[in-house]
Motif scaffolding. Structure first.
Motif, mmCIF file in Angstrom:
data_model
loop_
_atom_site.group_PDB
_atom_site.id
_atom_site.type_symbol
_atom_site.label_atom_id
_atom_site.label_comp_id
_atom_site.label_asym_id
_atom_site.label_seq_id
_atom_site.Cartn_x
_atom_site.Cartn_y
_atom_site.Cartn_z
ATOM 1 N N GLY A 91 -8.431 11.300 -3.062
ATOM 2 C CA GLY A 91 -9.878 11.629 -3.469
ATOM 3 C C GLY A 91 -9.831 11.277 -4.953
ATOM 4 O O GLY A 91 -8.827 10.864 -5.622
ATOM 5 N N PRO A 92 -11.205 11.370 -5.581
ATOM 6 C CA PRO A 92 -11.283 10.720 -6.920
ATOM 7 C C PRO A 92 -10.304 11.382 -7.924
ATOM 8 O O PRO A 92 -9.882 10.733 -8.991
ATOM 9 N N GLU A 93 -10.305 12.715 -7.882
ATOM 10 C CA GLU A 93 -9.758 13.440 -8.907
ATOM 11 C C GLU A 93 -8.049 13.369 -8.908
ATOM 12 O O GLU A 93 -7.409 13.165 -9.802
ATOM 13 N N GLN A 94 -7.376 13.370 -7.756
ATOM 14 C CA GLN A 94 -5.962 12.847 -7.437
ATOM 15 C C GLN A 94 -5.887 11.370 -8.056
ATOM 16 O O GLN A 94 -4.844 11.242 -8.883
ATOM 17 N N ALA A 95 -6.747 10.455 -7.657
ATOM 18 C CA ALA A 95 -6.649 9.118 -8.286
ATOM 19 C C ALA A 95 -6.633 8.743 -9.563
ATOM 20 O O ALA A 95 -6.080 8.238 -10.242
ATOM 21 N N ARG A 96 -7.537 9.680 -10.237
ATOM 22 C CA ARG A 96 -7.715 9.925 -11.780
ATOM 23 C C ARG A 96 -6.345 10.203 -12.427
ATOM 24 O O ARG A 96 -5.746 9.550 -13.295
ATOM 25 N N LEU A 97 -5.939 11.302 -11.926
ATOM 26 C CA LEU A 97 -4.691 11.893 -12.511
ATOM 27 C C LEU A 97 -3.363 10.653 -12.238
ATOM 28 O O LEU A 97 -2.664 10.614 -13.300
ATOM 29 N N LEU A 98 -3.310 10.379 -11.163
ATOM 30 C CA LEU A 98 -2.264 9.497 -10.994
ATOM 31 C C LEU A 98 -2.540 8.001 -11.803
ATOM 32 O O LEU A 98 -1.339 7.651 -12.146
ATOM 33 N N GLU A 147 -6.841 -1.816 -17.191
ATOM 34 C CA GLU A 147 -7.810 -1.702 -18.556
ATOM 35 C C GLU A 147 -8.848 -0.547 -18.306
ATOM 36 O O GLU A 147 -9.233 0.348 -19.165
ATOM 37 N N ARG A 148 -9.144 -0.344 -17.072
ATOM 38 C CA ARG A 148 -10.080 0.887 -16.617
ATOM 39 C C ARG A 148 -9.393 2.232 -16.819
ATOM 40 O O ARG A 148 -10.160 3.011 -17.035
ATOM 41 N N TYR A 149 -8.103 2.183 -16.917
ATOM 42 C CA TYR A 149 -7.300 3.392 -17.174
ATOM 43 C C TYR A 149 -6.969 3.324 -18.547
ATOM 44 O O TYR A 149 -5.860 4.133 -18.812
ATOM 45 N N GLY A 150 -7.308 2.512 -19.325
ATOM 46 C CA GLY A 150 -7.138 2.584 -20.812
ATOM 47 C C GLY A 150 -6.112 1.789 -21.297
ATOM 48 O O GLY A 150 -5.363 2.138 -22.159
ATOM 49 N N HIS A 151 -5.472 1.014 -20.244
ATOM 50 C CA HIS A 151 -4.159 0.153 -20.849
ATOM 51 C C HIS A 151 -4.520 -1.256 -21.178
ATOM 52 O O HIS A 151 -4.932 -2.036 -20.566
ATOM 53 N N ASN A 152 -4.673 -1.282 -22.607
ATOM 54 C CA ASN A 152 -5.117 -2.489 -23.252
ATOM 55 C C ASN A 152 -4.190 -3.388 -23.849
ATOM 56 O O ASN A 152 -4.529 -4.586 -24.426
ATOM 57 N N GLN A 153 -2.848 -3.644 -23.560
ATOM 58 C CA GLN A 153 -1.982 -4.201 -24.123
ATOM 59 C C GLN A 153 -1.598 -5.412 -23.474
ATOM 60 O O GLN A 153 -0.247 -5.724 -23.328
ATOM 61 N N LEU A 154 -2.580 -5.959 -22.923
ATOM 62 C CA LEU A 154 -2.519 -7.252 -21.580
ATOM 63 C C LEU A 154 -2.822 -8.462 -22.137
ATOM 64 O O LEU A 154 -3.965 -8.382 -22.825
ATOM 65 N N GLU A 155 -2.419 -9.372 -21.751
ATOM 66 C CA GLU A 155 -2.983 -10.836 -21.961
ATOM 67 C C GLU A 155 -2.665 -11.587 -20.598
ATOM 68 O O GLU A 155 -1.434 -11.740 -20.281
#
Length: 427
Positions: A91-98, A147-155
């Motif tokens: 479900g969406p809440e479980q996916a968000r947490l993980l 990046e959708r989960y806020g992980h932005n240190q990517l190239e």
């Protein structure tokens, strides 16, 4: 007789000084008894001790004896199955947490290293290397997902750019994650064990647990003593044996192999990996490698299902190293070893509770360095009464391997052979 000292690896040969900790003798009481002194157990103990719990760790061999002291030493984010797979199955809440937790383990490692001044050759930067254009498209999608989960240190790197960081013609491109990195894995867990003891935690080595007696208070038995505890944390992973039969059916120990070269000249080492990043390719049966603190190339790969020790580790791994770096053909291999990790059918960790007070986490499926440090935090949270993040893992569906105990190894090996063929054909 079971081996109870470290395997003859480069890590054991270059480990920081560590005391021999006495075996458990007699009867003792504690708040939490942790079974296993690898990353999961030691991370859990540290978080609990920081909250004021009294903790005792029982280790069958030595601190870091298993996968924690034998792995490739790479800080790799997310899980062995990425967040998009999780999103499709929960479900969406479980996916968000993980999804939010997928990048936490690496931060915990860096916090531990800084807080407790752990000397483990920590370096920043990890490369995912694409062998085919299809793999490159996957990395492009992975960057958007992370990046959708806020992980932005990517190239993202094209074929020209990746050769600036990995000097080989083997890859069509890749992705650089600057929050990834690498460490001396055994020195990390030894430093964390020292931190446990600095906070009053007790560690007993050579103390194999033979029985866990469940009840309002659990009693954990070794051959020479017992510990009565309010809570137990089972953190043996692939080295748990048959201690907890309920945890066996949905997991399988597997072996991976690692070799280490003799020390390379500074010019040779920098010609291979100019920025000193670690690398893993995107194949199903992947290769992974990095430089050690003393300029050796540490190169690993392959899977042996059922955790058998292959007769000649170097013969299995060296050809892949030379495929990437043919200039190493005359370089001597100083160390070769194997170590076990625990595989689940879903490739996602198994987390849960047996009865009211026996907690477990296992089955990192090859992503253990970062996940185990997160696991320690969520297990400590659950024992402290904050189980929301623990439950997000505990509610993941898990299934037994096809064929049961008798046929799970050949069935899984057949599946791996299929994916190896796909890698080779570029499907």
């Amino acid at each position: 007789m079971a081996q109870t000292d470290h395997t003859s690896s480069y890590y054991a040969a270059s480990a920081n000084a560590s005391p021999d900790r006495p075996a458990l003798q007699g009867n003792h009481e504690t708040d939490v008894c942790v079974i296993g002194a690898g990353y999961t157990g030691v991370s859990t103990a540290l978080f609990l001790l920081e909250q004021g719990f009294k903790v005792t760790i029982l280790e069958a061999a030595r601190v870091g004896f298993g996968a924690s002291g034998r792995n490739g030493g790479q800080i790799v984010n997310s899980y062995s199955r990425d967040i998009d797979v999780i999103e499709r199955n929960v479900g969406p809440e479980q996916a968000r947490l993980l999804g939010e937790m997928a990048f936490e383990g690496g931060r915990i490692i860096r916090e531990r290293v800084a807080k407790y001044n752990i000397q483990c050759d920590l370096k920043d930067g990890g490369v995912f290397a694409a062998v085919t254009e299809k793999q490159m498209r996957h990395l492009e999608a992975q960057k958007v997902l992370w990046e959708r989960y806020g992980h932005n240190q990517l190239e993202l790197m094209d074929s020209k750019r990746i050769r600036e960081v990995v000097n080989t013609e083997a890859y069509v491109g890749g992705m650089l994650d600057m929050s990834g990195g690498h460490i001396h894995p055994l020195n990390l867990v030894l430093g964390e064990a020292d931190a446990v003891e600095s906070l009053g935690g007790i560690i007993h080595e050579q103390s194999r647990v033979i029985r866990v007696e469940q009840g309002v208070k659990a009693v954990v038995h070794t051959e020479q003593g017992q510990v009565t505890a309010d809570f137990v944390v089972v953190a043996g992973n692939a080295y748990l044996g048959g201690l907890i039969p309920q945890l066996e059916a949905k997991s399988m120990p597997c072996g991976t192999q690692v070799i280490t070269t003799e020390p390379l000249s500074e010019s040779m080492a920098r010609s291979l990996l100019p920025q000193d990043y670690c690398v893993e390719d995107c194949n199903y049966l992947l290769d992974y490698y990095r430089l050690s603190g003393d300029n050796r190339l540490i190169f690993g790969g392959g899977v042996v299902y059922g955790a058998r020790d292959p007769a000649n580790v170097e013969a299995l791994v060296r050809p892949n190293m030379l495929k990437a770096f043919p200039q190493l053909k005359d370089v001597k291999i100083d160390y070769a070893w194997t170590g076990n990790f625990l595989l689940t059918l879903s490739r996602l960790p198994q987390v849960g509770r047996l009865g009211s007070n026996v907690y477990y986490s296992q089955g990192c499926s090859g992503h253990g360095v970062t996940y185990t440090h997160l696991a320690g935090k969520i297990l400590a949270e659950a024992i402290s009464g904050q189980a929301k993040r623990f439950d997000a893992f505990a509610d993941l569906p898990h299934y037994p391997f096809p064929g049961g105990r008798l046929f799970r190894v050949p069935f899984t090996a057949m599946g791996a052979l299929y994916y190896k063929m796909r890698d080779q054909l570029g499907w």
